[in-house]
Scaffold this motif. Structure first.
Motif, PDB file in Angstrom:
ATOM      1  N   ALA A  73      -7.906  -8.713  -1.330  1.00  0.00           N
ATOM      2  CA  ALA A  73      -6.783  -8.061  -1.269  1.00  0.00           C
ATOM      3  C   ALA A  73      -6.119  -7.608  -0.030  1.00  0.00           C
ATOM      4  CB  ALA A  73      -6.768  -6.884  -2.445  1.00  0.00           C
ATOM      5  N   GLN A  74      -7.003  -6.982   0.955  1.00  0.00           N
ATOM      6  CA  GLN A  74      -6.586  -6.539   2.189  1.00  0.00           C
ATOM      7  C   GLN A  74      -6.286  -7.682   3.108  1.00  0.00           C
ATOM      8  OE1 GLN A  74      -6.366  -3.326   2.845  1.00  0.00           O
ATOM      9  NE2 GLN A  74      -5.365  -3.759   4.710  1.00  0.00           N
ATOM     10  N   THR A  75      -6.817  -8.842   2.959  1.00  0.00           N
ATOM     11  CA  THR A  75      -6.593 -10.089   3.692  1.00  0.00           C
ATOM     12  C   THR A  75      -5.216 -10.457   3.490  1.00  0.00           C
ATOM     13  OG1 THR A  75      -9.051 -10.633   3.760  1.00  0.00           O
ATOM     14  CG2 THR A  75      -7.496 -12.523   4.119  1.00  0.00           C
ATOM     15  N   ALA A  76      -4.927 -10.229   2.246  1.00  0.00           N
ATOM     16  CA  ALA A  76      -3.495 -10.789   1.832  1.00  0.00           C
ATOM     17  C   ALA A  76      -2.600  -9.717   2.765  1.00  0.00           C
ATOM     18  CB  ALA A  76      -3.321 -10.762   0.386  1.00  0.00           C
ATOM     19  N   ARG A  77      -2.719  -8.607   2.660  1.00  0.00           N
ATOM     20  CA  ARG A  77      -1.902  -7.502   3.169  1.00  0.00           C
ATOM     21  C   ARG A  77      -1.944  -7.740   5.213  1.00  0.00           C
ATOM     22  NH1 ARG A  77      -2.859  -1.056   1.745  1.00  0.00           N
ATOM     23  NH2 ARG A  77      -2.125  -1.907  -0.366  1.00  0.00           N
ATOM     24  N   LEU A  78      -2.841  -8.321   5.387  1.00  0.00           N
ATOM     25  CA  LEU A  78      -3.084  -7.990   6.897  1.00  0.00           C
ATOM     26  C   LEU A  78      -2.701  -9.619   7.478  1.00  0.00           C
ATOM     27  CD1 LEU A  78      -6.454  -6.807   7.387  1.00  0.00           C
ATOM     28  CD2 LEU A  78      -4.391  -5.837   7.994  1.00  0.00           C
ATOM     29  N   VAL A  79      -2.533 -10.506   6.947  1.00  0.00           N
ATOM     30  CA  VAL A  79      -2.454 -11.901   7.375  1.00  0.00           C
ATOM     31  C   VAL A  79      -0.863 -12.416   7.231  1.00  0.00           C
ATOM     32  CG1 VAL A  79      -3.028 -14.255   7.459  1.00  0.00           C
ATOM     33  CG2 VAL A  79      -4.753 -12.876   7.185  1.00  0.00           C
ATOM     34  N   TYR A 104      -9.976 -18.519   1.932  1.00  0.00           N
ATOM     35  CA  TYR A 104      -8.960 -18.935   0.974  1.00  0.00           C
ATOM     36  C   TYR A 104      -7.665 -18.363   1.208  1.00  0.00           C
ATOM     37  CZ  TYR A 104      -6.657 -20.670  -3.188  1.00  0.00           C
ATOM     38  OH  TYR A 104      -5.510 -20.955  -4.071  1.00  0.00           O
ATOM     39  N   VAL A 105      -7.706 -16.832   1.214  1.00  0.00           N
ATOM     40  CA  VAL A 105      -6.440 -16.044   1.061  1.00  0.00           C
ATOM     41  C   VAL A 105      -5.789 -16.195   2.477  1.00  0.00           C
ATOM     42  CG1 VAL A 105      -5.552 -13.667   0.820  1.00  0.00           C
ATOM     43  CG2 VAL A 105      -7.060 -14.529  -0.807  1.00  0.00           C
ATOM     44  N   ALA A 106      -6.684 -16.221   3.374  1.00  0.00           N
ATOM     45  CA  ALA A 106      -6.030 -16.243   5.135  1.00  0.00           C
ATOM     46  C   ALA A 106      -5.274 -17.616   5.186  1.00  0.00           C
ATOM     47  CB  ALA A 106      -7.241 -15.870   5.773  1.00  0.00           C
ATOM     48  N   LYS A 107      -6.082 -18.511   4.475  1.00  0.00           N
ATOM     49  CA  LYS A 107      -5.063 -19.758   4.833  1.00  0.00           C
ATOM     50  C   LYS A 107      -3.878 -20.010   3.979  1.00  0.00           C
ATOM     51  CE  LYS A 107      -6.593 -24.925   4.201  1.00  0.00           C
ATOM     52  NZ  LYS A 107      -5.150 -25.381   4.013  1.00  0.00           N
ATOM     53  N   LYS A 108      -3.906 -19.539   2.976  1.00  0.00           N
ATOM     54  CA  LYS A 108      -2.755 -19.436   1.962  1.00  0.00           C
ATOM     55  C   LYS A 108      -1.579 -18.438   3.018  1.00  0.00           C
ATOM     56  CE  LYS A 108      -1.375 -17.256  -2.298  1.00  0.00           C
ATOM     57  NZ  LYS A 108      -2.029 -16.909  -3.764  1.00  0.00           N
ATOM     58  N   TYR A 109      -1.861 -17.374   3.136  1.00  0.00           N
ATOM     59  CA  TYR A 109      -1.042 -16.451   3.876  1.00  0.00           C
ATOM     60  C   TYR A 109      -0.568 -16.888   5.356  1.00  0.00           C
ATOM     61  CZ  TYR A 109      -0.642 -13.340  -0.197  1.00  0.00           C
ATOM     62  OH  TYR A 109      -0.549 -13.124  -1.395  1.00  0.00           O
ATOM     63  N   ALA A 110      -1.453 -17.540   6.182  1.00  0.00           N
ATOM     64  CA  ALA A 110      -1.122 -17.769   7.514  1.00  0.00           C
ATOM     65  C   ALA A 110      -0.371 -19.184   7.341  1.00  0.00           C
ATOM     66  CB  ALA A 110      -2.681 -18.211   8.345  1.00  0.00           C
ATOM     67  N   GLY A 111      -0.485 -20.021   6.348  1.00  0.00           N
ATOM     68  CA  GLY A 111       0.325 -20.826   6.134  1.00  0.00           C
ATOM     69  C   GLY A 111       0.424 -22.176   7.059  1.00  0.00           C
ATOM     70  N   HIS A 140      -6.426  -4.443  -6.546  1.00  0.00           N
ATOM     71  CA  HIS A 140      -7.418  -5.111  -5.731  1.00  0.00           C
ATOM     72  C   HIS A 140      -8.236  -6.109  -6.823  1.00  0.00           C
ATOM     73  CE1 HIS A 140      -9.974  -2.231  -7.034  1.00  0.00           C
ATOM     74  NE2 HIS A 140     -10.870  -2.326  -6.109  1.00  0.00           N
ATOM     75  N   ALA A 141      -8.664  -5.753  -8.069  1.00  0.00           N
ATOM     76  CA  ALA A 141      -9.281  -6.489  -8.979  1.00  0.00           C
ATOM     77  C   ALA A 141      -8.399  -7.511  -9.324  1.00  0.00           C
ATOM     78  CB  ALA A 141      -9.674  -5.437 -10.110  1.00  0.00           C
ATOM     79  N   GLU A 142      -7.256  -7.267  -9.821  1.00  0.00           N
ATOM     80  CA  GLU A 142      -6.455  -8.405 -10.152  1.00  0.00           C
ATOM     81  C   GLU A 142      -6.133  -9.403  -9.317  1.00  0.00           C
ATOM     82  OE1 GLU A 142      -5.382  -9.848 -13.043  1.00  0.00           O
ATOM     83  OE2 GLU A 142      -6.736  -8.425 -13.837  1.00  0.00           O
ATOM     84  N   ILE A 143      -5.908  -9.140  -7.865  1.00  0.00           N
ATOM     85  CA  ILE A 143      -5.876  -9.965  -6.806  1.00  0.00           C
ATOM     86  C   ILE A 143      -6.843 -10.726  -6.676  1.00  0.00           C
ATOM     87  CG2 ILE A 143      -5.343 -10.134  -4.325  1.00  0.00           C
ATOM     88  CD1 ILE A 143      -3.712  -7.604  -4.491  1.00  0.00           C
ATOM     89  N   ALA A 144      -8.112 -10.464  -6.808  1.00  0.00           N
ATOM     90  CA  ALA A 144      -9.388 -11.112  -6.582  1.00  0.00           C
ATOM     91  C   ALA A 144      -9.601 -11.949  -7.708  1.00  0.00           C
ATOM     92  CB  ALA A 144     -10.782  -9.877  -6.401  1.00  0.00           C
ATOM     93  N   LEU A 145      -9.227 -11.627  -8.663  1.00  0.00           N
ATOM     94  CA  LEU A 145      -9.740 -12.288 -10.195  1.00  0.00           C
ATOM     95  C   LEU A 145      -8.586 -13.709 -10.189  1.00  0.00           C
ATOM     96  CD1 LEU A 145     -10.503  -9.766 -13.019  1.00  0.00           C
ATOM     97  CD2 LEU A 145     -12.092 -11.341 -11.748  1.00  0.00           C
ATOM     98  N   GLU A 146      -7.364 -13.251  -9.750  1.00  0.00           N
ATOM     99  CA  GLU A 146      -6.333 -14.302  -9.673  1.00  0.00           C
ATOM    100  C   GLU A 146      -6.596 -15.320  -8.592  1.00  0.00           C
ATOM    101  OE1 GLU A 146      -4.429 -13.797 -12.784  1.00  0.00           O
ATOM    102  OE2 GLU A 146      -3.366 -15.326 -11.357  1.00  0.00           O
ATOM    103  N   THR A 147      -7.259 -14.899  -7.652  1.00  0.00           N
ATOM    104  CA  THR A 147      -7.553 -15.814  -6.452  1.00  0.00           C
ATOM    105  C   THR A 147      -8.580 -16.738  -7.135  1.00  0.00           C
ATOM    106  OG1 THR A 147      -7.452 -14.164  -4.825  1.00  0.00           O
ATOM    107  CG2 THR A 147      -8.416 -15.889  -4.056  1.00  0.00           C
ATOM    108  N   VAL A 148      -9.284 -16.547  -7.926  1.00  0.00           N
ATOM    109  CA  VAL A 148     -10.364 -17.438  -8.411  1.00  0.00           C
ATOM    110  C   VAL A 148      -9.956 -18.161  -9.342  1.00  0.00           C
ATOM    111  CG1 VAL A 148     -12.656 -17.152  -9.715  1.00  0.00           C
ATOM    112  CG2 VAL A 148     -12.423 -15.706  -7.829  1.00  0.00           C
TER     113      VAL A 148
END
Ligand code: NAP
Length: 345
Positions: free
Chosen positions: A176-182, A203-210, A321-329
């Motif tokens: 969740a925090q990675t999504a906010r920072l990247v 995974y999340v960093a790759k998605k948000y860094a594009g 954060h819980a929903e973001i993490a579960l949605e990522t999976v």
């Protein structure tokens, strides 16, 4: 009988502090305050830094680890590792809801939940440790726990194995925090990338860094690097994160000397603060999610090398954060497969 919403009424030692920093909590499960929830606990997920520390102290042996966990909980009334200061979280079924909370909560007796507050502040009484899973930090127990009025918890999702959900929810703050920072185009270094939070953050960093961003994944051993390849991370470097100079060299090589805009530290061992700081460019951001992080080492270490970086403490809680993490999976079949093989099968 209404207790304090943060649970100070259960603090035995020292008086006047909140339950997390307390040395001892009252874990009497026969008395339930009207604003508490009683849980029949089936599984603990011990925090990775704590579990690693215990294994290093007593040996990687199920019975010895179980004895150490019992010793800590009997002494403190909670699973609060005295060395790392960290806890973990639990899953269990709601056994009783205090009268004052009955109409305020969205759970009922019998619901299976995961706590999203640390075991280091959760009153816990273990009757029996049934099995210690040395490779997943999970411990099957017969136990009871108390959730305070301010406690955060989530109903276990029905579309996921409970062991998988437990593993993901344990580190929910990190993706969740990675999504906010990247941001798009960022270079992101992930230290401890092949671990549980490491895979989610990568995974999340790759998605948000594009497409214009770059992810550099630092791993302890190549054997788990295959998981990162599966989620499309190609820049994988094997380097010991306690060797700051080697990490700096490796990141410099992969980024042509530019270093990271954002560095995410998700290792489970101490002494990796300097590697994180040196991997990061001037005015960049270091996100210390690791529970083995020392504030002193990070603050004085950055000063000592004259590095002006923004350092963030990995708050275990973040809105949604819980929903973001579960949605990522849910979003990634590959992560589902990896986590299924690591935490379920
Ligand atoms: P994990 O699955 O055990 O992953 C840790 C990773 O660190 C592993 O891949 C491990 O590699 C790697 N590692 C260990 N020593 C290393 C070294 N010297 N150099 C490079 N990598 C190394 O842990 P996790 O469950 O994702 O948790 C990660 C961290 O987050 C832990 O410190 C945990 O305590 C912390 N945490 C924080 C919060 C919070 O609220 N801030 C909440 C939960 C967890 P090997 O397996 O190959 O050794």
């Amino acid at each position: 009988m209404i207790g304090n919403k943060y649970g100070t009424h259960r603090v035995l030692e020292p008086k006047g502090v909140l339950p997390q920093p307390a040395l001892k909590l009252n874990n009497d499960m026969d008395v339930l305050y009207d604003n508490e929830i009683l849980v029949n606990v089936s599984m603990l997920n011990i925090d990775a830094a704590s579990f690693t520390q215990i294994k290093n102290e007593v040996g990687s042996d199920g019975e010895k680890v179980a004895n150490k966990i019992m010793e800590i909980v009997n002494e403190r009334g909670k699973m609060h590792n005295p060395v790392t200061g960290s806890g973990g979280m639990l899953i269990g079924k709601i056994a009783k809801i205090g009268k004052a909370l009955e109409n305020k909560v969205n759970v009922k007796v019998g619901d299976e939940i995961a706590t999203l507050v640390s075991l280091s502040l959760t009153p816990l009484k273990i009757e029996k440790i049934k099995k210690v899973h040395l490779d997943t930090d999970q411990v099957e127990v017969e136990a009871k726990a108390i959730i305070f009025e301010s406690g955060v918890y989530a109903k276990l999702p029905s579309d996921m194995d409970r062991k998988l959900a437990l593993a993901v929810l344990d580190v929910a703050g990190a993706p969740a925090q990675t999504a906010r920072l990247v941001n798009p185009g960022d270079t992101v270094v992930i230290i401890g990338a092949a671990g549980k939070s490491g895979i989610l953050c990568s995974y999340v960093a790759k998605k948000y860094a594009g497409a214009t961003g770059k992810i550099v994944a630092l791993v302890h051993s190549q054997k788990k690097a295959k998981h990162l390849e599966k989620i499309g991370i190609t820049n994988v470097v094997e380097v010991d994160a306690t060797d700051a100079v080697k990490v700096e060299e490796a990141v410099s090589k992969f980024t042509n000397g530019k270093m990271a805009d954002v560095t995410i530290n998700v290792v489970n061992v101490p002494n990796t603060e300097m590697a994180s700081i040196l991997a990061t460019k001037e005015y960049g951001t270091v996100y210390f999610f690791s529970m083995a992080t020392s504030f002193t080492k990070a603050a004085l270490g950055a000063e000592g090398v004259g590095k002006d970086v923004n350092m963030i403490i990995g708050n275990g809680y973040m809105t949604g954060h819980a929903e973001i993490a579960l949605e990522t999976v849910r979003e990634s079949k590959e992560i589902q497969e990896i986590f299924q093989s690591l935490y379920v099968n």
